[in-house]
Design a protein around this motif. Structure first.
Motif, PDB file in Angstrom:
ATOM      1  N   ILE A  59       0.857  -1.162  -0.008  1.00 47.46           N
ATOM      2  CA  ILE A  59      -0.162   0.158   0.198  1.00 47.46           C
ATOM      3  C   ILE A  59       0.792   1.384   0.129  1.00 47.46           C
ATOM      4  CG2 ILE A  59      -1.780   1.377   1.395  1.00 47.46           C
ATOM      5  CD1 ILE A  59      -2.627  -1.483   2.575  1.00 47.46           C
ATOM      6  N   MET A  60       2.224   1.269   0.732  1.00 47.74           N
ATOM      7  CA  MET A  60       2.836   2.405   0.881  1.00 47.74           C
ATOM      8  C   MET A  60       3.490   2.691  -0.449  1.00 47.74           C
ATOM      9  SD  MET A  60       4.630   1.367   4.462  1.00 47.74           S
ATOM     10  CE  MET A  60       6.004   2.504   4.141  1.00 47.74           C
ATOM     11  N   GLN A  61       3.830   1.653  -1.392  1.00 51.60           N
ATOM     12  CA  GLN A  61       4.748   1.849  -2.530  1.00 51.60           C
ATOM     13  C   GLN A  61       3.674   2.391  -3.576  1.00 51.60           C
ATOM     14  OE1 GLN A  61       6.426  -1.840  -3.184  1.00 51.60           O
ATOM     15  NE2 GLN A  61       8.148  -1.687  -1.640  1.00 51.60           N
ATOM     16  N   ARG A  62       2.406   1.739  -3.590  1.00 56.47           N
ATOM     17  CA  ARG A  62       1.389   2.063  -4.676  1.00 56.47           C
ATOM     18  C   ARG A  62       0.943   3.446  -4.385  1.00 56.47           C
ATOM     19  NH1 ARG A  62      -1.635  -2.052  -4.039  1.00 56.47           N
ATOM     20  NH2 ARG A  62      -3.092  -1.339  -2.660  1.00 56.47           N
ATOM     21  N   ASN A  63       0.587   3.903  -3.070  1.00 56.87           N
ATOM     22  CA  ASN A  63       0.207   5.208  -2.910  1.00 56.87           C
ATOM     23  C   ASN A  63       1.060   6.350  -2.340  1.00 56.87           C
ATOM     24  OD1 ASN A  63      -3.003   4.564  -3.280  1.00 56.87           O
ATOM     25  ND2 ASN A  63      -2.040   3.003  -1.864  1.00 56.87           N
ATOM     26  N   GLY A  64       2.358   5.964  -2.221  1.00 55.62           N
ATOM     27  CA  GLY A  64       3.182   7.019  -1.558  1.00 55.62           C
ATOM     28  C   GLY A  64       2.842   7.635  -0.210  1.00 55.62           C
ATOM     29  N   VAL A  65       2.474   6.749   0.443  1.00 50.47           N
ATOM     30  CA  VAL A  65       2.164   7.275   2.024  1.00 50.47           C
ATOM     31  C   VAL A  65       3.273   6.572   3.024  1.00 50.47           C
ATOM     32  CG1 VAL A  65      -0.044   7.875   1.305  1.00 50.47           C
ATOM     33  CG2 VAL A  65       0.460   5.493   2.159  1.00 50.47           C
ATOM     34  N   VAL A  70      -0.827   4.486   6.739  1.00 47.88           N
ATOM     35  CA  VAL A  70      -1.500   3.196   6.580  1.00 47.88           C
ATOM     36  C   VAL A  70      -2.296   2.633   7.822  1.00 47.88           C
ATOM     37  CG1 VAL A  70      -1.492   0.928   5.469  1.00 47.88           C
ATOM     38  CG2 VAL A  70      -0.116   2.829   4.472  1.00 47.88           C
ATOM     39  N   TYR A  71      -1.447   2.378   8.800  1.00 46.68           N
ATOM     40  CA  TYR A  71      -1.906   1.673   9.885  1.00 46.68           C
ATOM     41  C   TYR A  71      -2.839   2.915  10.686  1.00 46.68           C
ATOM     42  CZ  TYR A  71       1.438  -1.958  10.471  1.00 46.68           C
ATOM     43  OH  TYR A  71       2.063  -3.173   9.907  1.00 46.68           O
ATOM     44  N   ARG A  72      -2.854   4.293  10.551  1.00 45.38           N
ATOM     45  CA  ARG A  72      -3.972   4.955  11.062  1.00 45.38           C
ATOM     46  C   ARG A  72      -5.256   4.943  10.410  1.00 45.38           C
ATOM     47  NH1 ARG A  72      -5.340   9.946   9.430  1.00 45.38           N
ATOM     48  NH2 ARG A  72      -3.386  10.112   8.147  1.00 45.38           N
ATOM     49  N   LEU A  73      -5.146   4.717   9.255  1.00 44.87           N
ATOM     50  CA  LEU A  73      -6.440   4.519   8.379  1.00 44.87           C
ATOM     51  C   LEU A  73      -6.836   2.918   8.608  1.00 44.87           C
ATOM     52  CD1 LEU A  73      -5.560   6.110   4.833  1.00 44.87           C
ATOM     53  CD2 LEU A  73      -6.669   7.289   6.772  1.00 44.87           C
ATOM     54  N   LEU A  74      -6.195   1.898   8.620  1.00 47.11           N
ATOM     55  CA  LEU A  74      -6.836   0.768   8.923  1.00 47.11           C
ATOM     56  C   LEU A  74      -7.193   0.738  10.345  1.00 47.11           C
ATOM     57  CD1 LEU A  74      -3.861  -1.657   7.351  1.00 47.11           C
ATOM     58  CD2 LEU A  74      -6.146  -1.225   6.634  1.00 47.11           C
ATOM     59  N   ARG A  75      -6.651   1.516  11.193  1.00 44.22           N
ATOM     60  CA  ARG A  75      -6.969   1.248  12.584  1.00 44.22           C
ATOM     61  C   ARG A  75      -8.594   1.951  12.612  1.00 44.22           C
ATOM     62  NH1 ARG A  75      -3.343   3.362  14.777  1.00 44.22           N
ATOM     63  NH2 ARG A  75      -1.914   1.676  15.103  1.00 44.22           N
ATOM     64  N   ARG A  76      -8.550   3.145  12.016  1.00 47.37           N
ATOM     65  CA  ARG A  76      -9.791   3.807  12.175  1.00 47.37           C
ATOM     66  C   ARG A  76     -10.969   2.985  11.296  1.00 47.37           C
ATOM     67  NH1 ARG A  76      -9.697  10.030   9.945  1.00 47.37           N
ATOM     68  NH2 ARG A  76      -8.497  10.064  12.127  1.00 47.37           N
ATOM     69  N   TYR A  77     -10.632   2.394  10.316  1.00 49.66           N
ATOM     70  CA  TYR A  77     -11.656   1.664   9.463  1.00 49.66           C
ATOM     71  C   TYR A  77     -12.162   0.431  10.329  1.00 49.66           C
ATOM     72  CZ  TYR A  77     -13.545  -1.527   5.888  1.00 49.66           C
ATOM     73  OH  TYR A  77     -14.416  -2.323   4.955  1.00 49.66           O
ATOM     74  N   TRP A  78     -11.345  -0.155  11.027  1.00 50.53           N
ATOM     75  CA  TRP A  78     -11.838  -1.345  11.956  1.00 50.53           C
ATOM     76  C   TRP A  78     -12.526  -0.907  13.072  1.00 50.53           C
ATOM     77  CZ3 TRP A  78      -6.278  -3.577  11.392  1.00 50.53           C
ATOM     78  CH2 TRP A  78      -6.205  -4.280  10.137  1.00 50.53           C
ATOM     79  N   GLN A  79     -12.123   0.198  13.844  1.00 51.84           N
ATOM     80  CA  GLN A  79     -12.640   0.749  15.083  1.00 51.84           C
ATOM     81  C   GLN A  79     -14.177   1.604  14.699  1.00 51.84           C
ATOM     82  OE1 GLN A  79      -9.888   3.509  16.586  1.00 51.84           O
ATOM     83  NE2 GLN A  79      -8.892   2.107  17.781  1.00 51.84           N
ATOM     84  N   ARG A  80     -14.407   1.980  13.750  1.00 51.26           N
ATOM     85  CA  ARG A  80     -15.427   2.711  13.547  1.00 51.26           C
ATOM     86  C   ARG A  80     -16.574   2.198  12.762  1.00 51.26           C
ATOM     87  NH1 ARG A  80     -13.084   9.261  13.483  1.00 51.26           N
ATOM     88  NH2 ARG A  80     -11.931   8.948  15.199  1.00 51.26           N
ATOM     89  N   GLY A  81     -16.606   0.984  12.406  1.00 52.02           N
ATOM     90  CA  GLY A  81     -17.575   0.158  11.864  1.00 52.02           C
ATOM     91  C   GLY A  81     -17.555  -0.519  10.265  1.00 52.02           C
ATOM     92  N   MET A  82     -16.096  -0.342  10.078  1.00 50.88           N
ATOM     93  CA  MET A  82     -15.847  -1.173   8.844  1.00 50.88           C
ATOM     94  C   MET A  82     -16.777  -0.612   7.742  1.00 50.88           C
ATOM     95  SD  MET A  82     -14.840  -4.740  10.218  1.00 50.88           S
ATOM     96  CE  MET A  82     -14.131  -5.267   8.534  1.00 50.88           C
ATOM     97  N   CYS A  83     -16.657   0.623   7.496  1.00 54.55           N
ATOM     98  CA  CYS A  83     -17.578   1.323   6.429  1.00 54.55           C
ATOM     99  C   CYS A  83     -16.840   2.528   5.720  1.00 54.55           C
ATOM    100  CB  CYS A  83     -19.031   1.679   6.742  1.00 54.55           C
ATOM    101  SG  CYS A  83     -19.039   2.862   8.038  1.00 54.55           S
ATOM    102  N   LYS A  84     -17.329   3.019   4.796  1.00 55.04           N
ATOM    103  CA  LYS A  84     -16.518   3.995   3.961  1.00 55.04           C
ATOM    104  C   LYS A  84     -16.589   5.357   4.721  1.00 55.04           C
ATOM    105  CE  LYS A  84     -16.475   6.132  -0.557  1.00 55.04           C
ATOM    106  NZ  LYS A  84     -16.777   6.312  -1.919  1.00 55.04           N
ATOM    107  N   ASN A  85     -17.740   5.555   5.540  1.00 49.15           N
ATOM    108  CA  ASN A  85     -17.583   6.769   6.482  1.00 49.15           C
ATOM    109  C   ASN A  85     -16.819   6.844   7.545  1.00 49.15           C
ATOM    110  OD1 ASN A  85     -19.438   8.018   4.779  1.00 49.15           O
ATOM    111  ND2 ASN A  85     -21.336   8.157   6.134  1.00 49.15           N
ATOM    112  N   ALA A  86     -16.447   5.571   7.825  1.00 44.85           N
ATOM    113  CA  ALA A  86     -15.409   5.408   9.159  1.00 44.85           C
ATOM    114  C   ALA A  86     -14.247   6.110   8.775  1.00 44.85           C
ATOM    115  CB  ALA A  86     -15.120   3.826   9.274  1.00 44.85           C
ATOM    116  N   LEU A  87     -13.875   6.329   7.612  1.00 42.73           N
ATOM    117  CA  LEU A  87     -12.894   7.041   7.279  1.00 42.73           C
ATOM    118  C   LEU A  87     -12.879   8.787   7.192  1.00 42.73           C
ATOM    119  CD1 LEU A  87     -11.488   5.047   4.566  1.00 42.73           C
ATOM    120  CD2 LEU A  87     -10.514   4.980   6.461  1.00 42.73           C
TER     121      LEU A  87
END
Length: 646
Positions: A59-65, A70-87
């Motif tokens: 993910i880091m290589q493909r998006n340049g982040v 990456v870990y912050r986005l994944l953690r937020r996605y999992w913590q806040r309901g695993m939906c698009k608005n979780a981000l």
């Protein structure tokens, strides 16, 4: 805690379920974060340590982040309901919205750009001033503008801070911000509006008028208005007779117009009585009077409702009690100045007038003053009362048979194929809800709609408002026999204020029984009058009699004074004062009376008058002797004549 797992509500639910506006920063941030992890979130390798690092690196290589991103986005996605608005970013927490800030030495808020000075913070002292001004000036029915209240507040600020220059005073924007922050508009709106206006125009509506009905014919609304048009006389079209009064009776369930009255009788019980009587009238006959031929199905309304809702005016009082008791109609009165309680009939007035205004002349405009080249609209009047009534009836027929109610709230069980047209709703309601209306004889309805009063009964007749009436039924009952007559002291009668020629006696408690009484000869001067004329004439007569009585009492005082003076003179000439004993006077009474009678006869006897000559009669001399002249000699010629010798 004993180590047991407890179920709690999702703390991020209010954030993930909120709507995101198109083009907003929140949406852009969310979509960008979703594009970074969208291909990896479904990979179950993220849940194992060995494969997670490899996926994150991809993910880091493909998006340049960075790895942290990456870990912050994944953690937020999992913590806040695993939906698009979780981000979604947490910008809603930025700025401390709704939190009170404690003012210090630094000026709060954005710096000034146009106005001079740095400004000042709203201290507790200034807050107390703002609150006092708002409570005393803005939060009442008659309130000034916010600008005026702010100006009044500056006077108080200057009193406690006289050293504060004008450019450092609190601004109008700060005053408005404090007002909106401290006072919710729900509370301020109710306090700044009168109770009547708030209930009529502001309060939230939680129901509809239709929900208060059981079907057609259950509840009628009645109201009156003065039509916005001037009419001319039917007998002389050159005479402008003013604006007519229009009464309408509307069925709440179907919005059908069930009765009406158009005339010059002001909004009162009399005109309301005619409108209610029109509800039981055969509409085919009624329309034929104005040259309109209709079928019974065009206006199929002939009956009495269960409830009549009216203003707190003409139907509020004892005049309507007889009608209510005779036919079981409940009368309800709206609160004062609450036109919204009868919104259906109120709205119909506006609709009915909008139909004819563009096409007739004499319509009321905003002002009667003539502008340059203008004309007084009253002079354009051309319709008579009959023609205007015909126009209103035509509008009622169109409304009942063709007008579609766009905002009609349908009742339960009403089919979708049923159009919201008053006559269709009326017929469907009769067939499926309430059935046919209660009918009654038209004459009986009219008499029970008339105002009722107590009248007195005597051998002169039945008396009400100073008028006397008789009828054959009362004569046969022996009410008017003198001395031995058997009659009630008082009787309930109905009267039509528009005619004093007749009244209607209610001889018993049965409101369906009545006797018709005619005006007696004793009150013949009232024939052809209305009761309003009777009241005015009676008042004028009482006023004249009262004034004459005062004058009579004044003259009576003079009479008593004259009598007393004559009595005093007689007392002075009394024979008792001459020393004659009363016993001696009584012995000669008969003889003295005869002498006085002879004197009276000689004095009062009628005698022919002797004519008196104005000039002496001519004297005729016997034997032609001339009359001796004893007048003074005429010395005119001697004194003033001409002297011939000279």
């Amino acid at each position: 805690m004993d180590g047991a797992i407890q179920r709690i509500d999702d703390p991020f639910l209010d954030r993930t379920l909120r709507e995101v506006e198109e083009g907003s920063v929140d949406r852009q941030k969310r979509d960008a974060a979703w594009a970074i992890i969208t291909e990896a979130v479904m990979d179950t390798g993220l849940f194992t340590r060995q494969s997670r690092g490899r996926i994150v690196t991809t993910i880091m290589q493909r998006n340049g982040v960075t790895k942290q991103t990456v870990y912050r986005l994944l953690r937020r996605y999992w913590q806040r309901g695993m939906c698009k608005n979780a981000l979604l970013p947490d910008y809603v927490n930025s700025g401390g919205r709704g939190k009170r800030r404690k003012p210090g030495h630094v000026k709060l808020g954005r710096p000034r750009i146009i106005r001079d000075g740095r400004g000042s913070n709203i201290t507790p002292d200034i807050e107390r001033i703002f609150r006092r001004v708002i409570e005393e000036r803005l939060l009442k029915e008659k309130h000034p503008s916010v600008t005026d209240a702010y100006a009044a507040g500056l006077n108080l600020v200057g009193a406690i801070r006289p050293d504060l220059p004008a450019k450092e005073l609190p601004t109008l924007e700060q005053f408005r911000y404090f007002y909106k922050r401290e006072y919710h508009f729900f509370d301020t709106l109710e306090r700044r509006t009168s109770a009547v206006d708030f209930a009529k125009d502001v309060r939230p509506l939680t129901s509809t008028s239709t929900t208060e009905t059981l079907g057609p014919g259950y509840r009628y609304q009645i109201d009156a208005t003065i039509a916005d048009i001037y009419l001319v006389s039917e007998h002389d079209r050159s005479l402008i007779v003013g604006r007519p009064v229009v009464y309408m009776v509307v069925d709440v369930f179907s919005r059908m117009v069930t009765g009406m009255y158009v005339g010059f009788e002001g909004p009162s019980w009399v005109s309301a009585m005619v409108a209610l009587a029109n509800t039981v009238l055969d509409k085919v006959i009624y329309c034929r009077q104005y040259g309109l031929d209709i079928d019974a199905d065009d206006w199929p309304v002939q009956g009495l409702p269960d409830v009549v809702l009216a203003d707190k005016g003409e139907l509020n009082g004892t005049k309507v009690e007889a009608f209510s008791q005779a036919f079981g109609v409940r009368i309800e009165n709206a609160s004062a100045r609450r036109g919204d309680a009868k919104g259906i009939v109120e709205r119909y007035f506006r609709t009915a007038q909008d139909r004819f205004k563009p096409y007739v002349s004499g319509v009321v405009e905003g002002t009667t003053s003539r502008k340059r080249g203008g004309r007084d609209y009253r002079l354009d009047a051309s319709l008579t009362l009959a023609e205007f009534t015909k126009t209103i009836i035509a509008g009622v027929l169109w409304h009942n048979n063709f007008h579609t109610l766009s905002k009609y709230d349908r009742t339960i069980g009403m089919p979708a194929s049923l159009p919201a047209i008053p006559v269709k709703l009326w017929n469907w309601g009769l067939a499926n809800l309430t059935g046919r209306l209660r009918t009654a004889p038209e004459n009986l309805v009219r008499i029970n709609l008339l105002p009722h009063e107590q009248a007195t009964v005597s051998d002169l007749g039945i008396r009400i408002f100073g008028c006397f009436y008789t009828c054959q039924e009362a004569l046969k009952a022996g009410w008017f026999h003198r001395g031995q007559g058997r009659r009630p002291q008082k009787i309930l009668v109905a009267y039509d204020p528009r005619s004093a020629d007749h009244i209607y006696i209610r001889p018993s408690s049965n409101l369906k029984e009545y006797w018709v009484c005619d005006l007696a000869d004793r009150s013949r001067r009232f024939r052809g009058m209305t009761f309003w004329d009777v009241w005015l004439l009676s008042q004028a007569e009482r006023r004249s009699d009262a004034n004459a009585a005062m004058e009579a009492m004044k003259e009576k005082g003079k009479l008593l004074e004259t009598i007393e003076s004559i009595a005093d003179e007689a007392e002075q000439s009394s024979p008792v004062r001459s020393g004659i004993v009363r016993q001696d006077l009584g012995a000669q009474v008969r003889k003295n009376k005869q002498e006085e009678k002879q004197i009276e006869r000689h004095t009062t006897a009628f005698r022919p008058a002797k004519p008196e000559r104005q000039t002496p009669a001519e004297v005729v001399r016997i034997h032609g002797e001339s009359e001796d002249d004893y007048a003074y000699p005429d010395m005119t010629d001697l004194l003033f004549g001409e002297d011939g010798d000279e």
